[in-house]
Design a protein around this motif. Structure first.
Motif, PDB file in Angstrom:
ATOM      1  N   LYS B 310       0.737  -1.160  -0.001  1.00  0.00           N
ATOM      2  CA  LYS B 310      -0.038  -0.258  -0.005  1.00  0.00           C
ATOM      3  C   LYS B 310       0.797   1.084  -0.223  1.00  0.00           C
ATOM      4  CE  LYS B 310      -4.475  -1.311   1.836  1.00  0.00           C
ATOM      5  NZ  LYS B 310      -5.314  -1.334   2.966  1.00  0.00           N
ATOM      6  N   GLU B 311       1.671   1.169   0.761  1.00  0.00           N
ATOM      7  CA  GLU B 311       2.877   2.160   0.843  1.00  0.00           C
ATOM      8  C   GLU B 311       3.533   2.733  -0.453  1.00  0.00           C
ATOM      9  OE1 GLU B 311       6.190   2.161   3.627  1.00  0.00           O
ATOM     10  OE2 GLU B 311       7.223   3.500   2.149  1.00  0.00           O
ATOM     11  N   LEU B 314       0.967   4.181  -2.666  1.00  0.00           N
ATOM     12  CA  LEU B 314       0.689   5.558  -2.410  1.00  0.00           C
ATOM     13  C   LEU B 314       1.853   6.526  -2.864  1.00  0.00           C
ATOM     14  CD1 LEU B 314      -0.720   7.791  -0.342  1.00  0.00           C
ATOM     15  CD2 LEU B 314       1.213   7.032   1.211  1.00  0.00           C
ATOM     16  N   ARG B 315       3.081   6.036  -2.844  1.00  0.00           N
ATOM     17  CA  ARG B 315       4.025   6.916  -3.124  1.00  0.00           C
ATOM     18  C   ARG B 315       4.117   7.045  -4.729  1.00  0.00           C
ATOM     19  NH1 ARG B 315       8.572   7.478   0.184  1.00  0.00           N
ATOM     20  NH2 ARG B 315       8.288   6.122   2.309  1.00  0.00           N
ATOM     21  N   ARG B 316       3.711   5.946  -5.504  1.00  0.00           N
ATOM     22  CA  ARG B 316       3.410   6.038  -7.014  1.00  0.00           C
ATOM     23  C   ARG B 316       2.344   7.077  -7.120  1.00  0.00           C
ATOM     24  NH1 ARG B 316       5.709   5.057 -10.766  1.00  0.00           N
ATOM     25  NH2 ARG B 316       4.940   3.270 -12.012  1.00  0.00           N
ATOM     26  N   ALA B 317       1.346   6.934  -6.470  1.00  0.00           N
ATOM     27  CA  ALA B 317      -0.043   7.978  -6.685  1.00  0.00           C
ATOM     28  C   ALA B 317       0.523   9.298  -6.323  1.00  0.00           C
ATOM     29  CB  ALA B 317      -0.859   7.519  -5.700  1.00  0.00           C
ATOM     30  N   LEU B 318       1.538   9.595  -5.407  1.00  0.00           N
ATOM     31  CA  LEU B 318       2.075  10.881  -4.932  1.00  0.00           C
ATOM     32  C   LEU B 318       3.203  11.288  -6.077  1.00  0.00           C
ATOM     33  CD1 LEU B 318       1.935  10.761  -1.200  1.00  0.00           C
ATOM     34  CD2 LEU B 318       0.035  11.593  -2.726  1.00  0.00           C
ATOM     35  N   GLY B 319       3.398  10.222  -6.866  1.00  0.00           N
ATOM     36  CA  GLY B 319       4.359  11.237  -8.087  1.00  0.00           C
ATOM     37  C   GLY B 319       5.672  10.430  -8.024  1.00  0.00           C
ATOM     38  N   ALA B 320       5.838   9.332  -7.247  1.00  0.00           N
ATOM     39  CA  ALA B 320       7.090   8.691  -7.400  1.00  0.00           C
ATOM     40  C   ALA B 320       7.240   7.904  -8.486  1.00  0.00           C
ATOM     41  CB  ALA B 320       7.381   7.813  -6.108  1.00  0.00           C
ATOM     42  N   ARG B 321       8.456   7.987  -9.336  1.00  0.00           N
ATOM     43  CA  ARG B 321       8.748   7.259 -10.298  1.00  0.00           C
ATOM     44  C   ARG B 321       9.231   5.834 -10.008  1.00  0.00           C
ATOM     45  NH1 ARG B 321      13.394  11.011 -12.579  1.00  0.00           N
ATOM     46  NH2 ARG B 321      13.685  10.836 -10.234  1.00  0.00           N
ATOM     47  N   LYS B 322       8.866   5.022 -11.031  1.00  0.00           N
ATOM     48  CA  LYS B 322       9.493   3.496 -10.840  1.00  0.00           C
ATOM     49  C   LYS B 322      11.021   3.717 -10.010  1.00  0.00           C
ATOM     50  CE  LYS B 322       6.973   0.921 -14.204  1.00  0.00           C
ATOM     51  NZ  LYS B 322       7.269   0.138 -15.245  1.00  0.00           N
ATOM     52  N   GLN B 328      14.361   3.780  -3.057  1.00  0.00           N
ATOM     53  CA  GLN B 328      14.269   3.826  -1.838  1.00  0.00           C
ATOM     54  C   GLN B 328      14.562   2.090  -1.310  1.00  0.00           C
ATOM     55  OE1 GLN B 328      10.106   4.282  -0.904  1.00  0.00           O
ATOM     56  NE2 GLN B 328      10.395   3.577   1.019  1.00  0.00           N
ATOM     57  N   PRO B 399       0.559   0.483 -10.084  1.00  0.00           N
ATOM     58  CA  PRO B 399       0.140   1.344  -8.588  1.00  0.00           C
ATOM     59  C   PRO B 399      -1.201   1.128  -8.409  1.00  0.00           C
ATOM     60  CG  PRO B 399       0.825   2.886 -10.754  1.00  0.00           C
ATOM     61  CD  PRO B 399       1.056   1.330 -11.067  1.00  0.00           C
ATOM     62  N   VAL B 400      -2.174   0.995  -9.454  1.00  0.00           N
ATOM     63  CA  VAL B 400      -3.539   0.805  -8.892  1.00  0.00           C
ATOM     64  C   VAL B 400      -3.776  -0.500  -8.087  1.00  0.00           C
ATOM     65  CG1 VAL B 400      -5.794   0.180 -10.019  1.00  0.00           C
ATOM     66  CG2 VAL B 400      -4.391   1.858 -11.201  1.00  0.00           C
ATOM     67  N   LEU B 403      -2.230   0.134  -4.583  1.00  0.00           N
ATOM     68  CA  LEU B 403      -2.875   0.970  -3.821  1.00  0.00           C
ATOM     69  C   LEU B 403      -4.066   0.155  -2.996  1.00  0.00           C
ATOM     70  CD1 LEU B 403      -3.499   4.410  -5.489  1.00  0.00           C
ATOM     71  CD2 LEU B 403      -2.851   3.956  -3.098  1.00  0.00           C
TER      72      LEU B 403
END
Lengths: 226, 405
Positions: B310-311, B314-322, B328, B399-400, B403
């Protein structure tokens, strides 16, 4: 401005069966609109939200966001669009545990190109949702309503043009719901575009436009005088 | 700023499950500790070998009675080397500065008053001091006259003095070797350990004639020590002596020799060979524990990725690229292994300091700065290698789907 034209989305299930979740959705949402999308579960509203939010791509059709053709973008560019133009608010908040409100709100800034004043900007976003005094609290120390407000602050921190909220009050009691909804009202008054998925007529009534979906299609689209 | 935030977030993630983090570090700690000890012991051992080669003598050639054994004291029951052999060597081999011919017995009981000890009895010639380059500390060596009269006189090594006399002066006193009375005339200067780890100060020097006729009753020779005039001639002397003895003893080609010739170079080769084997073994242990540690890190990182779906969404939804998600998890895994590596270096250095103390000097170890560099490089490598698969798995998630958890 959001323009969807004949959007379809087809999933292949594990058994190989194809499911047409969206079957030709065309939609235009102007800047500053407050739109509620209502549909029974499994009728495609989440998929539509994911496509609008650039998390998912349509199978066919065109999607223009502020004039840009989204379906032609690569994965990194979509990430960048999500980061800059879209703020997500989820039903289950999705805050990082054991991480302060301030750090949670800063999360989108880590992935943005503008890294200046991260503390100040995150602090300002928390002020906007009335949690300026809870910056250093972790989610476990906050009520559900407060947690959702932190999540809203997080969606605002990069100053996106569109807020996408997926049943933002679904996990909240009535008092907290009212609190959260009044924040959305205020954000709308400030000129932000808000698109919200909800089951509740009461909440939908706050929006200026209610779109109802069934079986992957839009069945009604009512505008009301605000 | 951004990198600092990423690292801080990674540290936070690491700190959330301390037991798990410790388990992830454990293999790396063991691996890097071993690595550090190897480096320290290697350095200590090579310093010790250098010192003991010096003790052996850079220009020395030793000829032992009896073949077969690689190294170690001469065998008592072997009667293959004679005084005639030693005469022949002295006459026919060139480049000899000094030569001592000896009859040696090990582990013999020596008594002084109520004290006794076991030591090496070395029946040698008056050339002992010159051939071994080993001066007396007090008193004097025995003389040609003593040799002629089979005098019962003895020169004691430092260890023997310490064990029999403590701090008292032994010169002029009488000791009993194998129930024969000897008068102490001198004390050898300290020499230390031989390349094979023997205490060279545990020995008593008596005249060859006395040892052969009065004590052990045998006409043979156990050991011949040659001091070459020039250290560069040592290998030539070694081969000349071997050829001469092979001829004199009528040893046919392909049959084993009944003597051993050892020079400084062959001794240092053997010592280094032994060290190399030990290092190879420890190196293997270190490599295996690093590999196992890496596998543990990888598996726990995979579990962690699974728990944090989920984290990641979330990070992907907030704009994190692959690549943001990938780095990370790579930063997390390498931070853990590097921290484990640094702990390993510190533990290893502590072990390196304690090892010589606990083994009472039998194991040498020399702490140095190199393990910090090696530990950092190796643990970072393991962290990155172990992190690639979990990090890629996290980065490639839809990401879908992520999430939804």
């Amino acid at each position: 401005m959001i323009e969807l034209k004949d959007i379809t989305k087809t999933y292949r299930k594990n058994g190989g069966m194809e499911v047409n979740v969206l079957q030709g959705v065309s939609l235009r949402i102007e800047k500053g609109e407050y739109v509620a999308i209502m549909a029974p579960s499994g009728m495609g509203k989440s998929t539509l939200m994911n496509i609008i939010g650039c998390l998912d791509r349509p199978s066919t059709g065109e999607y223009r966001l502020d004039g840009i053709e989204v379906e032609k973008m690569d994965d990194d560019s979509l990430s960048s669009v999500r980061n800059k133009k879209i703020g997500f608010v989820f039903q289950s908040f999705h805050l990082l545990p054991r991480t302060t409100a301030l750090e949670n709100v800063q999360l989108p800034l880590i992935y943005s190109t503008d890294e200046t004043d991260m503390d100040a900007r995150a602090g300002a976003a928390l002020d906007e949702v009335g949690l300026g005094d809870r910056m250093h609290h972790v989610p476990g120390e906050l009520s559900g309503g407060q947690q959702q407000r932190v999540a809203i602050a997080r969606s605002l921190v990069n100053d996106p043009s569109i807020l996408l909220a997926d049943e933002p009050t679904g996990n909240l009691d009535t008092a907290s719901s009212t609190e959260v909804m009044s924040i959305f009202d205020k954000l709308h008054k400030d000129g932000r575009t808000i698109i919200m998925v909800t089951h509740s007529d009461e909440i939908a009534q706050r929006a200026g436009r209610v779109i109802k979906m069934r079986d992957g299609r839009i069945v009604s689209d009512d505008r009301r005088a605000a | 700023m951004k990198q600092a935030k990423t690292v801080r977030l990674a540290l936070k993630a690491i700190g959330m499950n301390k037991m798990r983090t410790f388990l992830m570090m454990l293999g790396i700690i063991i691996g890097i500790t071993t690595l550090t000890v190897i480096v320290s012991v290697g350095k200590g051992a090579s310093a010790k070998v250098m010192k003991s080669i010096q003790n052996f003598g850079a220009n020395a050639v030793l000829i032992f009675a009896g073949g077969g054994k690689v190294m170690g004291p001469p065998d008592e029951k072997v009667n293959t080397l004679t005084l005639e052999d030693s005469q022949a060597i002295l006459q026919e081999v060139k480049g000899i500065r000094s030569m001592d011919t000896a009859l040696i017995r090990v582990g013999r009981t020596v008594k002084y008053e109520d004290n006794n000890t076991n030591t090496v009895i070395y029946g040698g010639t008056t050339n002992y001091g010159d051939a071994w380059e080993w001066p007396v500390e007090s008193g004097d060596y025995f003389t040609e006259e003593d040799m002629g009269s089979m005098a019962r006189v003895a020169v004691l090594g430092k260890t023997v003095v310490r064990e029999l006399y403590g701090d008292a002066d032994p010169i002029g006193t009488n000791i009993r070797i194998e129930n024969v009375n000897f008068k102490v005339v001198g004390v050898l200067g300290p020499r230390g350990t031989s390349p094979m780890g023997m205490d060279m100060d545990s020995r008593i020097i008596v005249p060859y004639t006395t040892a052969a006729r009065r004590v052990f009753n045998t006409p043979y020779v156990s050991l011949i020590r040659i001091a070459a005039a020039d250290p560069n001639q040592v290998e030539k002397i070694e081969s000349d002596v071997a050829a001469l003895l092979t001829d004199r003893h009528r040893i046919q080609a392909g049959f084993p020799e009944d003597f051993r010739v050892r020079g400084a170079s062959s001794v240092s080769k053997m010592a280094k060979g032994m060290m190399g084997t030990l290092n190879l073994f420890l190196g293997l242990v270190s490599l295996i524990s690093l590999a196992v540690g890496g596998l543990v890190v990888m598996n726990i990182m995979l579990i962690s990725v699974g728990e944090r779906v989920k984290e990641i969404g979330l990070r992907r939804a907030l704009g994190a690229r692959k690549q943001d998600v990938r780095s990370q998890f790579l930063i997390e895994s390498s931070l853990i292994t590097v921290m484990g590596g640094l702990i390993g270096v510190v533990v290893g250095l502590v072990v390196s300091v304690l090892l010589p103390i606990m083994s009472k000097g039998k194991m040498a170890a020399l702490p140095s700065w190199e393990p910090f560099v090696l530990g950092f490089v190796f643990s970072a490598m393991v962290g990155i290698l172990a992190g690639i698969h979990p990090a890629t798995k996290a980065a490639e998630m839809d990401p879908v789907v992520a999430l939804k958890g």
